[in-house]
Design an enzyme around this catalytic site. Structure first.
Site, PDB file in Angstrom:
ATOM      1  N   ASP A   1      26.386 -61.518 -15.391  1.00  0.00           N
ATOM      2  CA  ASP A   1      26.049 -60.385 -14.521  1.00  0.00           C
ATOM      3  C   ASP A   1      25.308 -59.395 -15.417  1.00  0.00           C
ATOM      4  OD1 ASP A   1      25.945 -58.066 -13.056  1.00  0.00           O
ATOM      5  OD2 ASP A   1      28.116 -57.751 -12.978  1.00  0.00           O
TER       6      ASP A   1
ATOM      7  N   LYS B   1      17.166 -52.031 -16.618  1.00  0.00           N
ATOM      8  CA  LYS B   1      17.059 -52.989 -15.507  1.00  0.00           C
ATOM      9  C   LYS B   1      16.253 -52.374 -14.355  1.00  0.00           C
ATOM     10  CE  LYS B   1      20.106 -55.460 -12.311  1.00  0.00           C
ATOM     11  NZ  LYS B   1      21.508 -55.811 -12.051  1.00  0.00           N
TER      12      LYS B   1
ATOM     13  N   GLU C   1      23.602 -60.906  -6.600  1.00  0.00           N
ATOM     14  CA  GLU C   1      24.894 -60.352  -7.015  1.00  0.00           C
ATOM     15  C   GLU C   1      25.944 -60.371  -5.899  1.00  0.00           C
ATOM     16  OE1 GLU C   1      23.538 -56.645  -8.638  1.00  0.00           O
ATOM     17  OE2 GLU C   1      22.638 -57.655 -10.362  1.00  0.00           O
TER      18      GLU C   1
ATOM     19  N   ASP D   1      27.877 -53.508  -2.526  1.00  0.00           N
ATOM     20  CA  ASP D   1      27.740 -53.563  -3.988  1.00  0.00           C
ATOM     21  C   ASP D   1      26.998 -52.328  -4.486  1.00  0.00           C
ATOM     22  OD1 ASP D   1      27.167 -54.138  -6.615  1.00  0.00           O
ATOM     23  OD2 ASP D   1      26.003 -55.950  -6.210  1.00  0.00           O
TER      24      ASP D   1
END
Ligand code: AMP
Length: 588
Positions: A9, A71, A172, A194
């Protein structure tokens, strides 16, 4: 047979590595209460490259050389609005590469974002190897569900640089659903909410007899814990201005300290109703006296500061329900993942919206890595009892005359997906066609993002509208897009994988690997302080291949809104010029 396939992850704030074997799932990236790794890379004052916890620790003392939340930049164009907003908020310097990708100032040298990401992945790989006592080569890596083709490919490139072979990229939330439902005989409709440090995703799935079918996904690439922190940062600056009459917002070097303090307050307010902030000697006034900051924030005020952000996530949940054509009350379970999902205001808003209390069945920080590891296990063992059916995160299509987006594969189509459409010329004797491949998250806004272009030359001289070009779009299970165009007259085919394993040449990967080993010609050490390589080489920072996988450097990230003009463009005289990308129209 493949050896271990780890699950990674790769988070905006924290990352986690896990493995599933016959004994079940286990986290490899730490033990006790430190099982995740800060997604931070840094260059120390001595010029050493560090990643993870050690890098996180130097964020305040060496802000310009501590790189976090990168990211949010991966696979992005420099001229996108999101990149510009990000650049304003961080203490390190980011700039444009020649190909309009984003580069980070790494100790005076500009390096592509994938390279920084690769440094973190190397750290994660070595933690996994340490835990397993053997080399690790294969990984399933997760990405936010809404990540586009370029972002997925850039993530895969980063892994490649780090010496990892990515056997699958999964979303994810889907990974979290796997962690939740794998091996159980469930028949449930679930929502995976999420929210991490930088992104928000919602996925709706039906889980039934081992089939995990994603019904719809929605998300926001720029909505996460960082945004909540920045609300507190803004409040702190305002309070300082009120009390001390000084505006400190322009002092970039203060940002990491204030951001860390803001995040600490936010996290504290999950467990307590009030949080105190003390920042002695924060800055010097013109008269030589110091500004000492003492502030108090309570839960109610925090909820007020972030109310619109929480509301935005709920609106996105509604969009996902609408896309799946289902009602909120058909959801049996809501699974919260990502660090920010611990925030009580968020939990209350989600419960209120779906009408069910969120499930505590999975660990919010580890579920994604564990789910990725489950997928790795399934691939390794050839597990056939479980089937994962994910969907395309965006509409995919071509830009046609009038700067309009023509969909070829719709959002939320189950992958792998394949679809074809016939397009034609808009001018007599048009010699070639330039195709602009694009994606759109919401057709109602008439906005799209260019993914790349390709040219189909040598068309037969025919009147406008008679040439028939069959365009086929394919999306694989990693979400990677391939497009081909065939001139039905000449059977001439043009293939383009907008991005793919072949996109970044091996020598470019090797060049970056070498550079990563020899930043500034100084041996690189890992977080544990061990020297990774002892032979300083002459680094060549600039890779020959552009690292941004987007083919077009001139295209704006979000194209101008359509003017609403007729689809047929005006004829152009030039015969050698292939014409604008939108010199093309779809045939019904
Ligand atoms: P992730 O990207 O999933 O690791 O999530 C990181 C985000 O979660 C950061 O913005 C953290 O500040 C936030 N976070 C972690 N723990 C908490 C908590 N207890 N309360 C509120 N936010 C938290």
């Amino acid at each position: 047979m493949l050896t271990h396939i780890i699950g990674i992850d790769l988070g905006t704030t924290n990352s986690c590595v896990a493995l599933v074997d016959k004994e079940g799932p286990r986290v490899l990236s730490g033990a006790g209460d430190k099982r995740t790794v800060p997604s931070v890379v840094a260059l120390t004052a001595e010029g050493k490259c560090i990643a993870g916890s050690a890098a996180h620790e130097q964020a305040i003392t060496n802000p310009e050389n501590t790189f976090y939340s990168f990211k949010r930049l991966i696979g992005r164009r420099w001229n996108s609005r999101d990149t510009q907003e990000f650049a304003d908020k961080v203490a390190f310097n980011v700039s444009a590469s020649d190909s309009n990708a984003v580069e980070i100032d790494f100790g005076g040298k500009k390096v592509p974002v994938v390279q920084i990401s690769a440094m973190l992945l190397e750290e994660l790989k070595s933690l996994a190897e340490e835990a397993l006592g053997e080399d690790v080569e294969y990984a399933v890596v997760t990405v936010p569900a809404h990540f586009n083709d370029r972002q997925r490919q850039a993530t895969r490139d980063a892994a490649k640089i780090a010496g990892l072979t990515v056997v699958r990229i999964i979303n994810e939330p889907t990974a979290a659903a796997l962690a939740y439902g794998f091996g159980k005989k469930l028949g449930q409709r679930v929502a995976i909410y999420d929210i991490g440090g930088g992104t928000f995703d919602i996925s709706l799935l039906d889980i039934s007899d081992g089939v995990f079918e994603v019904l719809a996904t929605a998300g926001d690439a720029n909505l996460g814990g960082d945004d909540f922190d920045h609300r507190i940062v803004d409040w702190i600056f305002e309070e300082i201005e009120k009390t001390h009459g000084v505006d400190l917002r322009a002092q970039r070097d203060l940002k990491p300290r204030i951001k860390q303090a803001a995040e600490k307050m936010k996290v504290e307010l999950t467990g307590k109703s009030e949080s105190n902030l003390s920042l002695p000697y924060l800055a010097k006034k013109e008269d030589g006296t110091f500004i000492n900051v003492d502030l108090r924030l309570n839960r109610e005020k925090l909820s007020e500061l972030v109310e619109d952000l929480v509301h935005k996530t709920i609106e996105i949940c509604q969009k996902a329900l609408d896309a799946a054509d289902i009602q909120g009350d058909s959801i049996d379970q809501v699974i919260l993942i990502g660090g920010m999902s611990r925030m009580l205001t968020i939990q209350a808003a989600v419960e209120d919206f779906f009408g069910v209390p969120p499930s505590k069945a999975v660990h919010p920080d580890e579920a994604v890595a564990c789910g990725a590891a489950v997928q790795g296990y399934m691939l390794k063992e050839g597990e056939l009892d479980t089937l994962l059916l994910d969907v395309t995160p965006q509409h995919l299509g071509l830009v046609v005359t009038g700067n309009k987006f023509e969909t070829v594969i719709e959002k939320d189509t189950t992958v792998p997906a394949r679809s074809r459409k016939i397009f034609t010329t808009t001018r007599d004797n048009q010699e070639s066609l330039k195709f602009q491949i694009a994606q759109s998250s919401d057709l109602s806004f008439d906005e799209f993002e260019s993914l790349g272009e390709f040219l189909l030359p040598d068309l037969k001289s025919l009147p406008a509208g008679t040439v028939k070009i069959e365009v086929v779009f394919e999306v694989d299970t990693d979400g990677i897009v391939q497009v081909s165009a065939t001139d039905k007259e000449t059977e001439k085919v043009q293939n383009i994988e907008i991005s793919g394993p072949g996109e970044m040449e091996e020598h470019a990967v090797e060049q970056i690997r070498e550079h990563n080993r020899t930043i500034q010609g100084i041996p690189v050490v890992n977080a544990a302080g061990e020297v990774v390589t002892e032979t300083p080489l002459e680094p060549d920072v600039t890779p020959e291949e552009p690292l941004d996988t987007g083919a077009s450097s001139e295209q704006p990230d979000v194209a101008e809104k359509s003017s609403g003009v007729d689809e047929v463009s005006e004829a152009e005289d030039s015969t050698s010029d292939p014409g604008p990308a939108e010199d093309i129209e779809a045939q019904p």
